[in-house]
Design a protein around this motif. Structure first.
Motif, PDB file in Angstrom:
ATOM      1  N   ASP A 287      -1.576  40.674  -4.632  1.00 37.47           N
ATOM      2  CA  ASP A 287      -0.507  39.682  -5.350  1.00 37.47           C
ATOM      3  C   ASP A 287      -0.561  38.422  -5.061  1.00 37.47           C
ATOM      4  N   VAL A 288      -0.741  38.087  -3.892  1.00 35.26           N
ATOM      5  CA  VAL A 288      -0.534  36.635  -3.535  1.00 35.26           C
ATOM      6  C   VAL A 288      -1.758  36.051  -4.181  1.00 35.26           C
ATOM      7  N   GLY A 289      -3.049  36.551  -4.090  1.00 31.16           N
ATOM      8  CA  GLY A 289      -4.024  35.773  -4.850  1.00 31.16           C
ATOM      9  C   GLY A 289      -3.744  35.539  -6.334  1.00 31.16           C
ATOM     10  N   ILE A 290      -3.437  36.454  -7.065  1.00 35.79           N
ATOM     11  CA  ILE A 290      -3.159  36.601  -8.394  1.00 35.79           C
ATOM     12  C   ILE A 290      -2.118  35.553  -8.595  1.00 35.79           C
ATOM     13  N   TYR A 291      -1.105  35.379  -8.049  1.00 36.83           N
ATOM     14  CA  TYR A 291       0.275  34.792  -8.510  1.00 36.83           C
ATOM     15  C   TYR A 291      -0.152  33.432  -8.361  1.00 36.83           C
ATOM     16  N   ASN A 292      -0.894  32.961  -6.977  1.00 36.05           N
ATOM     17  CA  ASN A 292      -1.255  31.625  -7.005  1.00 36.05           C
ATOM     18  C   ASN A 292      -2.244  30.840  -8.322  1.00 36.05           C
ATOM     19  N   ILE A 293      -3.144  31.902  -8.544  1.00 34.74           N
ATOM     20  CA  ILE A 293      -3.996  31.204  -9.691  1.00 34.74           C
ATOM     21  C   ILE A 293      -3.070  31.041 -10.939  1.00 34.74           C
ATOM     22  N   VAL A 294      -2.217  31.835 -11.460  1.00 32.80           N
ATOM     23  CA  VAL A 294      -1.546  32.122 -12.500  1.00 32.80           C
ATOM     24  C   VAL A 294      -0.345  30.833 -12.577  1.00 32.80           C
ATOM     25  N   LYS A 295       0.042  30.492 -11.221  1.00 28.16           N
ATOM     26  CA  LYS A 295       0.821  29.492 -11.039  1.00 28.16           C
ATOM     27  C   LYS A 295       0.113  28.103 -11.298  1.00 28.16           C
ATOM     28  N   ASP A 296      -1.078  27.918 -10.680  1.00 26.20           N
ATOM     29  CA  ASP A 296      -1.965  26.941 -10.973  1.00 26.20           C
ATOM     30  C   ASP A 296      -2.202  26.812 -12.414  1.00 26.20           C
ATOM     31  N   LEU A 297      -2.553  27.826 -13.102  1.00 26.81           N
ATOM     32  CA  LEU A 297      -2.750  27.663 -14.604  1.00 26.81           C
ATOM     33  C   LEU A 297      -1.718  27.096 -15.388  1.00 26.81           C
ATOM     34  N   THR A 298      -0.332  27.596 -14.973  1.00 35.17           N
ATOM     35  CA  THR A 298       0.779  27.028 -15.555  1.00 35.17           C
ATOM     36  C   THR A 298       1.067  25.623 -15.468  1.00 35.17           C
ATOM     37  N   GLU A 299       0.274  25.148 -14.581  1.00 35.88           N
ATOM     38  CA  GLU A 299       0.269  23.677 -14.128  1.00 35.88           C
ATOM     39  C   GLU A 299      -0.915  22.913 -14.492  1.00 35.88           C
ATOM     40  N   GLY A 300      -1.632  23.439 -15.487  1.00 35.64           N
ATOM     41  CA  GLY A 300      -2.815  22.819 -16.068  1.00 35.64           C
ATOM     42  C   GLY A 300      -3.991  22.869 -14.815  1.00 35.64           C
ATOM     43  N   LYS A 301      -3.978  23.815 -14.115  1.00 35.23           N
ATOM     44  CA  LYS A 301      -4.985  23.655 -13.131  1.00 35.23           C
ATOM     45  C   LYS A 301      -5.923  25.093 -13.291  1.00 35.23           C
ATOM     46  N   PHE A 302      -7.173  25.209 -13.130  1.00 39.08           N
ATOM     47  CA  PHE A 302      -7.836  26.309 -13.007  1.00 39.08           C
ATOM     48  C   PHE A 302      -9.146  25.976 -12.136  1.00 39.08           C
ATOM     49  N   PRO A 303      -9.358  26.760 -11.039  1.00 38.18           N
ATOM     50  CA  PRO A 303     -10.621  26.546 -10.191  1.00 38.18           C
ATOM     51  C   PRO A 303     -11.628  27.191 -10.672  1.00 38.18           C
ATOM     52  N   GLY A 304     -12.188  26.945 -11.781  1.00 35.44           N
ATOM     53  CA  GLY A 304     -13.172  27.743 -12.471  1.00 35.44           C
ATOM     54  C   GLY A 304     -14.698  27.438 -11.894  1.00 35.44           C
ATOM     55  N   GLY A 305     -15.452  28.323 -11.571  1.00 34.48           N
ATOM     56  CA  GLY A 305     -16.669  28.314 -11.039  1.00 34.48           C
ATOM     57  C   GLY A 305     -16.457  28.398  -9.179  1.00 34.48           C
ATOM     58  N   GLU A 306     -15.243  28.706  -8.853  1.00 30.36           N
ATOM     59  CA  GLU A 306     -14.973  28.574  -7.317  1.00 30.36           C
ATOM     60  C   GLU A 306     -14.799  30.305  -7.097  1.00 30.36           C
ATOM     61  N   THR A 307     -14.787  30.413  -5.687  1.00 31.42           N
ATOM     62  CA  THR A 307     -14.199  31.465  -5.126  1.00 31.42           C
ATOM     63  C   THR A 307     -13.234  31.121  -3.953  1.00 31.42           C
ATOM     64  N   ILE A 308     -12.093  31.557  -4.182  1.00 33.54           N
ATOM     65  CA  ILE A 308     -11.009  31.356  -3.307  1.00 33.54           C
ATOM     66  C   ILE A 308     -10.961  32.611  -2.191  1.00 33.54           C
ATOM     67  N   VAL A 309     -10.673  32.298  -0.943  1.00 35.31           N
ATOM     68  CA  VAL A 309     -11.140  33.185   0.253  1.00 35.31           C
ATOM     69  C   VAL A 309      -9.751  33.193   0.866  1.00 35.31           C
ATOM     70  N   TYR A 310      -9.079  34.301   1.229  1.00 38.47           N
ATOM     71  CA  TYR A 310      -7.827  34.343   2.104  1.00 38.47           C
ATOM     72  C   TYR A 310      -8.332  35.172   3.242  1.00 38.47           C
ATOM     73  N   GLY A 311      -7.672  34.715   4.501  1.00 41.77           N
ATOM     74  CA  GLY A 311      -7.702  35.261   5.573  1.00 41.77           C
ATOM     75  C   GLY A 311      -6.654  35.054   6.443  1.00 41.77           C
ATOM     76  N   LEU A 312      -6.519  35.434   7.593  1.00 42.23           N
ATOM     77  CA  LEU A 312      -5.413  35.414   8.376  1.00 42.23           C
ATOM     78  C   LEU A 312      -4.767  34.060   8.557  1.00 42.23           C
ATOM     79  N   ALA A 313      -5.751  33.042   8.547  1.00 37.94           N
ATOM     80  CA  ALA A 313      -5.204  31.489   8.530  1.00 37.94           C
ATOM     81  C   ALA A 313      -4.541  31.246   7.307  1.00 37.94           C
ATOM     82  N   ASP A 314      -4.357  31.913   6.291  1.00 38.68           N
ATOM     83  CA  ASP A 314      -3.888  31.385   5.043  1.00 38.68           C
ATOM     84  C   ASP A 314      -2.564  32.065   4.613  1.00 38.68           C
ATOM     85  N   GLY A 315      -1.671  32.021   5.634  1.00 43.10           N
ATOM     86  CA  GLY A 315      -0.119  32.185   5.461  1.00 43.10           C
ATOM     87  C   GLY A 315       0.141  33.729   4.784  1.00 43.10           C
TER      88      GLY A 315
END
Length: 365
Positions: A287-315
Motif C-alpha cells: 500500500d505504501v509503494g502504490i500510494y507514493n507513486i499515485v501521489k507523485d502522479l497527481t503532482e505531475g511526476k512519474f518515475p518511468g524506466g525506474e525501479t523503486i526499492v523499499y527496505g527497513l531503511a525506508d520508513g
C-alpha cells in the motif's frame, strides 16, 4: 421641404453611429471573453477531470487478505485523499492478464497497475504496445530494460522475514518451525531464505538446533491446500508456521486456530484473522509503494524506466506488525529493534535466495 429632408437624414446617421458604437464596446470589468453556446447562453469552463488509476490482480483477487487486498485498499485511500478515480479487474487465471490490461486501457485510465510478479510479461507487452500509456508493477523489476512508461516497485522482503524468523526461533518450544510459500520464485525465495536466516540466527544465540519444515503450495489462492500443508506441519511437531502465500495463507491461519498453534502472517498485519494465534506478521507494505507513486502522479511526476526499492531503511515500508507486542515478549522485541539497526547499518546482510543463504550460514558458523 429640402431642408426638412436633410435634417431627418442627419438625425438618422447620428442614431446609427451611436448604436453601432455601443454594440462594439467590451465591458470594462471583463478580463476574458465569455464562452457562448449555440443557444446564446454563457457556459462555465469545464472542470479538470480527475486522474483515473486502475489495477489488475493476480488470481488471489482483492479479498486475498494479502498483497492484492493491500493494493486495492491503497487505491481507495488515494481516491479519498488525492481525488483520483480508481478501479480494478480481477484475474481468475494467467490467461486473463492480457485482456484485463486491454479492458483498463480502453477505459481511459491514466495509470494501470499489475499486482504481482506473475503479471510481469503482460505488463511489459502492454507497455511496449502502448508507449503513451503509463504502467506500474508490484514485485518485479525489469532492471536496465525497464520501458520508459513503466515503473517497478519491489521490497526487500527478506528483511522483515529475518525479523519474524528470529522471533519464531526465540519462541519455539518444539524446536520445529514451518514455512509455506506460494509459488517459487525470486519474491517468495526472499521470504523463505530471510526467514530461515532469522531462525538460525536465534538458534545460534540459544545454542541449539532448530528444524525448519519447508513446502510450496504452487498457488496463491488455494486456501484448502494451505490449511492441509499447515496441519501436516503442526502434526510433525511445528509449533509456529510462517506463510508467504497470498490467500493460501488464510488456510494456514485457519489450521493454526484449529490446532491451537502459532501462525505468522505476511504482507499486512494479519493478527485480526486470528487474534489468539497470529504471533506476528512480516509486513511488506504494498500500500505504501502504490500510494507514493499515485501521489507523485497527481503532482505531475512519474518515475518511468525506474525501479523503486523499499527496505527497513525506508520508513516502515517493511517491518514486523504493530500488534507483535500482543504475544511477543518485550525483551525479544527489544532485540528485534537492535537487529533492525544492524540490518540497516549493513552489519547483517540478509540472504534472499539459496546461494546467498549458503554463504550466510557459512559466515554464521
Amino acid at each position: 421641404m429640402k431642408k426638412r429632408l436633410l435634417a431627418l437624414l442627419l438625425i438618422g446617421i447620428l442614431v446609427f453611429t451611436v448604436v453601432g458604437c455601443s454594440k462594439s464596446e467590451t465591458p470594462a470589468d471583463t478580463d476574458e471573453p465569455t464562452e457562448v453556446d449555440d443557444s446564446g447562453e454563457a457556459e462555465d469552463t469545464p472542470a479538470e477531470e480527475p486522474l483515473k488509476i486502475a489495477m489488475v490482480t493476480d488470481e488471489g483477487g482483492v479479498h486475498d487478505q494479502s498483497f492484492n487486498q493491500s493494493a486495492w485498499e491503497s487505491l481507495q485511500q488515494a481516491e479519498e485523499d488525492l481525488g483520483v478515480k480508481v478501479d480494478y479487474v480481477e484475474s481468475q487465471q494467467d490467461a486473463d492478464f492480457a485482456p484485463n490490461f486491454e479492458t483498463l486501457l480502453d477505459a481511459g485510465n491514466d495509470l494501470i497497475w499489475g499486482i504481482g510478479f506473475k503479471l510481469s510479461d503482460a505488463v511489459r507487452d502492454a507497455a511496449e504496445a502502448n508507449p503513451d500509456q503509463k504502467y506500474a508493477i508490484i514485485d518485479f523489476s525489469y532492471g536496465d530494460e525497464t520501458p520508459d512508461n513503466v515503473v517497478g516497485v519491489v521490497f526487500k522482503a527478506e528483511q522483515p522475514s529475518f525479523l519474524v524468523g528470529y522471533i519464531a526461533g526465540k519462541m519455539t518450544e518444539t524446536n520445529t518451525i514451518g514455512f509455506i510459500g506460494g509459488i517459487a520464485g525470486d519474491v517468495i525465495w526472499g521470504f523463505d531464505y530471510g526467514f530461515q536466516a532469522g531462525v538460525q540466527y536465534a538458534a545460534k544465540e540459544l545454542g541449539k538446533e532448530i528444524k525448519v519444515l519447508n513446502q510450496y503450495a504452487e498457488s496463491f489462492s488455494d486456501v484448502a491446500k494451505g490449511k492441509a500443508i499447515a496441519t501436516q506441519m503442526y502434526q510433525q511437531g511445528a509449533d509456529i508456521v510462517f506463510h508467504a502465500a497470498g490467500d493460501v495463507g488464510t488456510g494456514v491461519i485457519e489450521a493454526a486456530k484449529e490446532q491451537d498453534k502459532w501462525a505468522i502472517g505476511v504482507d499486512r498485519d494479519q493478527n485480526y484473522l486470528a487474534p489468539d494465534n497470529v504471533l506476528t506478521s512480516a509486513m511488506k507494505r504494498v500500500d505504501v509503494g502504490i500510494y507514493n507513486i499515485v501521489k507523485d502522479l497527481t503532482e505531475g511526476k512519474f518515475p518511468g524506466g525506474e525501479t523503486i526499492v523499499y527496505g527497513l531503511a525506508d520508513g516502515g515500508a517493511v517491518d514486523i506488525a504493530p500488534t507483535s507486542d500482543k504475544h511477543v515478549p518485550k525483551e525479544i522485541l527489544d532485540e528485534v529493534e537492535e537487529l533492525k539497526q544492524m540490518i540497516i547499518d549493513g552489519e547483517i546482510d540478509v540472504p534472499f535466495n539459496e546461494e546467498t543463504y549458503i554463504e550466510y550460514i557459512k559466515a554464521l558458523e
